[in-house]
Every structure is written in C-alpha cells, then in structure tokens.
Design an enzyme around this catalytic site. Structure first.
Site, PDB file in Angstrom:
ATOM      1  N   CYS A 130      38.396 -45.052  16.786  1.00 49.47           N
ATOM      2  CA  CYS A 130      38.983 -44.971  15.575  1.00 49.47           C
ATOM      3  C   CYS A 130      38.576 -46.151  14.784  1.00 49.47           C
ATOM      4  O   CYS A 130      38.179 -47.035  15.298  1.00 49.47           O
ATOM      5  CB  CYS A 130      40.580 -45.380  15.700  1.00 49.47           C
TER       6      CYS A 130
ATOM      7  N   HIS B 284      44.201 -36.548  15.595  1.00 54.32           N
ATOM      8  CA  HIS B 284      44.242 -38.062  15.454  1.00 54.32           C
ATOM      9  C   HIS B 284      44.695 -38.346  14.034  1.00 54.32           C
ATOM     10  O   HIS B 284      45.386 -39.329  13.708  1.00 54.32           O
ATOM     11  CB  HIS B 284      42.687 -38.190  15.799  1.00 54.32           C
TER      12      HIS B 284
HETATM   13 ZN    ZN Z   1      41.977 -43.195  13.343  1.00 51.49          ZN
END
Ligand code: ZN
Length: 159
Positions: free
Chosen positions: A88, A130
């Site tokens: 991320c 996500h």
């Molecule tokens: Zn992310």
C-alpha cells in the site's frame, strides 16, 4: 494536475469512512487527475481518495491495462480466492500476505457520473478490494496473515 501528498498509516484520515460523491464538480475532476498523477509517480496500481486526505468515495486503479475511475463503488459479486503479497502506498516499502477473492464485479460511476460495471480477476480483483476497503477506513494490515514484511525480505517469486 499535480502530485498530492500520500498519507501514511497512523494518519487518522485513513481510518475514517468516506462519503458518497453526489455530483461531479471541477474540484473533484481535478482531484481524480491528481490521484492518477500521484499513483503513477509512486508506482502504485491503485489509490483511494482518503490516501490523499479526501474523505470521498473515489478510487483510481491501473494495473497496467486500462486506467479505471470508480466513484461510489459497490462490490456486487466475488468468487474464488487468491493468496498473495499486498502492499500500500500508505505503508511504503512493506508487504503482507492477504487472501482476496480471485474475481470481483463492482458497480461504480465514472468521471462523468455514468454508472458502469467493472469485472476483474487476479491483480485487478485484489486492487478493487484493497481500494474499496480504504473507503471504509480499513488498511490491508488488518487482514494480513502473519506479519508485515519489509520488501527487501520478500522472496523473489510473489504469489
Ligand atoms: Zn492502500
């Protein structure tokens, strides 16, 4: 268009639920352009608006095929399972193993506020899940099996 500052885990904005977009405005259009610029600059495959500090339900994704804008996305169907490393931009240089559906169908609006359906498998399905989690204030680290790895520790073969 411009590169925006990506918020890092620990920033409370990443833990908040985002609001629906009611109408397209020049400000939101500029935000979407900036989100793409920022995602490409950081070599990401997806970015959600809260990651640049905006609590709106907007996601951009590009896994290398086509760029996608998802406004007010709703995941309608999932199927199968994939287990693999996930990272991320809000936790740079780190990864962890997350199980996600291998197929996702999502309904969303594009940058003209026209509704459309996007289907994805593998990396695209993972990215959709996500990024939609970000809109609920959920980081992938909540779903990680085992620990978070530094990317330098990762085996060369991912997934
Ligand atoms: Zn992310």
């Amino acid at each position: 268009m411009a590169i925006r500052n990506v918020r890092i885990q620990g920033d409370p904005v990443l833990e908040k639920k985002c609001r629906e977009v009611k109408e397209m405005t020049p400000r939101i259009r500029a935000l979407i352009g900036d989100m793409f610029d920022t995602m490409y600059e950081e070599n990401g495959v997806g970015l959600a608006a809260p990651q640049v500090g905006i609590l709106k339900r907007i996601v951009v994704i590009d896994t290398g095929e086509d760029p996608h804008v998802l406004i007010n996305p709703v995941i309608e169907e999932t199927d199968g399972e994939q287990r693999g490393y996930e990272g991320c931009l809000s936790l740079p240089g780190k990864s962890g193993i997350v199980t996600r559906p291998n197929y996702v169908r999502v309904r969303a609006m594009d940058e003209t506020m026209k509704e459309y359906v996007l289907e994805g498998t593998e990396l695209l399905a993972r990215a959709i899940c996500h990024e939609c989690d970000h809109l609920e204030g959920v980081m992938y680290t909540k779903l990680v099996e085992g620990r978070i790895y530094d990317n330098s520790e990762l085996p060369e073969e991912e997934e």
